[in-house]
Design an enzyme around this catalytic site. Structure first.
Site, mmCIF file in Angstrom:
data_model
loop_
_atom_site.group_PDB
_atom_site.id
_atom_site.type_symbol
_atom_site.label_atom_id
_atom_site.label_comp_id
_atom_site.label_asym_id
_atom_site.label_seq_id
_atom_site.Cartn_x
_atom_site.Cartn_y
_atom_site.Cartn_z
ATOM 1 N N CYS A 117 51.750 49.531 28.585
ATOM 2 C CA CYS A 117 51.960 50.284 29.828
ATOM 3 C C CYS A 117 53.445 50.458 30.129
ATOM 4 C CB CYS A 117 51.293 49.569 30.994
ATOM 5 S SG CYS A 117 49.531 49.365 30.795
ATOM 6 N N HIS A 257 55.137 49.532 37.986
ATOM 7 C CA HIS A 257 53.908 49.887 37.266
ATOM 8 C C HIS A 257 52.720 49.607 38.190
ATOM 9 C CE1 HIS A 257 50.750 50.178 34.441
ATOM 10 N NE2 HIS A 257 50.619 48.883 34.206
ATOM 11 N N ASN A 287 44.969 51.925 37.163
ATOM 12 C CA ASN A 287 46.053 51.701 36.194
ATOM 13 C C ASN A 287 46.004 52.805 35.137
ATOM 14 O OD1 ASN A 287 47.749 50.839 34.176
ATOM 15 N ND2 ASN A 287 47.013 48.714 34.172
HETATM 16 O O1 UT7 Z 1 48.918 47.221 32.628
HETATM 17 C C1 UT7 Z 1 48.572 45.895 32.384
HETATM 18 C C2 UT7 Z 1 47.091 45.773 32.514
HETATM 19 N N1 UT7 Z 1 46.495 44.658 33.080
HETATM 20 C C3 UT7 Z 1 46.745 44.039 34.264
HETATM 21 O O2 UT7 Z 1 47.691 44.247 34.949
HETATM 22 C C4 UT7 Z 1 45.716 43.030 34.692
HETATM 23 C C5 UT7 Z 1 46.290 41.829 35.392
HETATM 24 N N2 UT7 Z 1 45.223 41.038 35.953
HETATM 25 C C6 UT7 Z 1 44.573 41.365 37.095
HETATM 26 O O3 UT7 Z 1 44.903 42.375 37.719
HETATM 27 C C7 UT7 Z 1 43.520 40.444 37.626
HETATM 28 O O4 UT7 Z 1 43.519 39.252 36.860
HETATM 29 C C8 UT7 Z 1 42.092 41.080 37.596
HETATM 30 C C9 UT7 Z 1 42.007 42.192 38.645
HETATM 31 C C10 UT7 Z 1 41.778 41.606 36.222
HETATM 32 C C11 UT7 Z 1 41.051 40.029 37.973
HETATM 33 O O5 UT7 Z 1 41.334 39.432 39.199
HETATM 34 P P1 UT7 Z 1 41.279 37.839 39.338
HETATM 35 O O6 UT7 Z 1 41.496 37.527 40.762
HETATM 36 O O7 UT7 Z 1 42.258 37.281 38.337
HETATM 37 O O8 UT7 Z 1 39.770 37.535 38.966
HETATM 38 P P2 UT7 Z 1 39.218 36.560 37.839
HETATM 39 O O9 UT7 Z 1 39.582 37.034 36.473
HETATM 40 O O10 UT7 Z 1 39.642 35.197 38.234
HETATM 41 O O11 UT7 Z 1 37.646 36.728 37.963
HETATM 42 C C12 UT7 Z 1 36.942 36.194 39.052
HETATM 43 C C13 UT7 Z 1 35.450 36.449 38.911
HETATM 44 C C14 UT7 Z 1 34.867 36.107 37.549
HETATM 45 O O12 UT7 Z 1 33.642 35.443 37.800
HETATM 46 P P3 UT7 Z 1 33.498 33.855 37.596
HETATM 47 O O13 UT7 Z 1 33.802 33.630 36.139
HETATM 48 O O14 UT7 Z 1 34.561 33.253 38.511
HETATM 49 O O15 UT7 Z 1 32.101 33.596 38.018
HETATM 50 C C15 UT7 Z 1 34.558 37.450 36.912
HETATM 51 O O16 UT7 Z 1 33.443 37.421 36.064
HETATM 52 O O17 UT7 Z 1 35.142 37.841 39.129
HETATM 53 C C16 UT7 Z 1 34.244 38.293 38.107
HETATM 54 N N3 UT7 Z 1 34.504 39.714 37.867
HETATM 55 C C17 UT7 Z 1 33.928 40.704 38.596
HETATM 56 N N4 UT7 Z 1 33.060 40.689 39.611
HETATM 57 C C18 UT7 Z 1 32.694 41.873 40.138
HETATM 58 C C19 UT7 Z 1 35.343 40.272 36.954
HETATM 59 N N5 UT7 Z 1 35.312 41.610 37.079
HETATM 60 C C20 UT7 Z 1 34.461 41.906 38.074
HETATM 61 C C21 UT7 Z 1 34.029 43.105 38.659
HETATM 62 N N6 UT7 Z 1 33.155 43.039 39.688
HETATM 63 N N7 UT7 Z 1 34.477 44.308 38.262
#
Ligand code: UT7
Length: 337
Positions: A117, A257, A287
């Protein structure tokens, strides 16, 4: 002997966003997710998705034509085209070459740049070097992405985050008291595993097995990328200030970004900038990878938030892992006449 410093600036910008809007509520219909989860974790409400017959070069073409028109530059005047993309039309030839042909940029060299990105900011930094070195007068840099074709629409961890779009800028020499003041490029390949597309290259060519294992899609460890992103944004911004001999108090506007509002707010807080002086459109585009910074920059310019003489920081991060920062004393070509 006095060394002449050639200052380079952005003298034209253009963007393109596909018409189709996919909202969080639409995603709720097909996926175990909710608008509440997506918005609270990422700040995204909707994203744009290309039409069936659209690919990356189609989006880049419209953005480039708009940027050239904005700069008052004819395609035949372009010396170099750099297309930053993670989703080229095909692995080769370069999407930049397809763009060169369709633009009618008959004199231009053209190549793609792959830096996740961060690619657009990398591209502007690379393009500016050609002008500073005196080997090009006019460089077109595009960030164009068709993320909807490489994400796994069954994977809620990733598919809710990305969108399609394109942006382009024209770089040229600007007056000595304007233009790029400093830049920095970073990379840490040890984190490559946190954001990648495992198959489709020479290591694991696309096959029925890789397709069955869903390896031809984007894979991401969101938490690891998040931790890296927060550090990268901070490092990119502080490093370009240090290199230019400026401080946080000198920053007028930030164009980060657009991956996640929480990452953007963290960067703004570190720079002690109120959110009115930060470009944000992640809510409406998600994104868009390399397109995110030019899309956000264009909006900020259109709404008059960036003025001639402002110190503007562009900062980004992405797959690689990579990160980069750029500090520009803004040159408003139109105001200057
Ligand atoms: O350009 C570079 C590209 N990438 C990025 O910038 C991504 C950087 N990371 C992030 O933005 C965040 O880490 C995310 C938005 C991807 C995730 O947010 P988070 O607060 O870090 O959530 P998490 O990964 O801790 O997930 C929490 C829970 C998980 O469930 P369990 O394992 O705690 O039961 C996931 O399975 O949320 C669940 N989950 C969802 N639930 C509903 C993951 N995706 C979803 C979803 N809807 N779409």
């Amino acid at each position: 002997m006095a060394v002449e410093i050639i200052r380079v600036g952005i003298v034209g910008i253009g963007t393109y966003a596909p018409e189709r809007i996919l909202t969080n509520f639409d995603l709720q219909q097909t996926l175990d997710t909710s608008d509440e989860w997506i918005y609270s974790r990422s700040g995204i409400r909707e994203r744009r998705i290309v039409a069936e017959n659209e690919a990356t070069s189609d989006q880049a073409l419209v953005a480039s034509q708009r940027a050239l028109e904005d700069a008052g530059v004819r395609p035949g005047e372009v010396d170099l085209i750099i297309t930053a993309t993670n989703t080229p039309d095909m692995l080769f030839p370069a999407t930049a070459c397809l763009l060169q042909d369709r633009l009618g940029a008959t004199r231009a060299g053209a190549f793609d740049l792959l830096a996740g990105c961060t690619g657009f900011i990398y591209g502007v930094i690379v393009g500016a070097q050609f002008i500073s070195a005196g080997t090009a007068d006019t460089v077109l840099v595009t960030g164009a992405e068709t993320m909807s074709r490489v994400i796994n629409w069954k994977d809620r961890n990733t598919c809710v985050l990305f969108g399609d779009g394109a942006g382009a800028v024209v770089l040229r020499r600007v007056p000595d008291d304007r233009g790029i003041l400093s830049s920095m490029l970073g990379s840490d390949g040890s984190g490559g595993k946190f954001l990648n597309m495992p198959a489709g290259g020479s290591r694991q060519p696309a096959s029925s097995e890789t397709l069955a294992q869903e390896l031809n899609y984007l894979h991401m460890n969101g938490r690891e990328v998040f931790k890296f992103a927060v550090r990268a944004m901070e490092d990119g911004a502080s490093e370009v200030l240090r290199r230019a001999g400026l401080t946080k108090a000198d920053v007028d506007f930030l164009v980060p970004h657009q991956a996640n509002i929480r990452i953007i707010e963290h960067a703004a807080k570190r720079l002690k900038l109120p959110m009115e002086r930060v470009a944000v459109n992640v809510d409406r585009y998600g994104n868009t990878s390399t397109a995110s910074v030019p899309l956000a920059l264009d909006e900020a310019l259109q709404s008059g938030k960036i003025k001639d003489g402002d110190n503007v920081i562009l900062v980004g991060f992405g797959a690689g892992l990579t990160w980069a920062g750029l500090l520009i004393k803004w040159y408003d070509a139109k105001k200057q006449g």
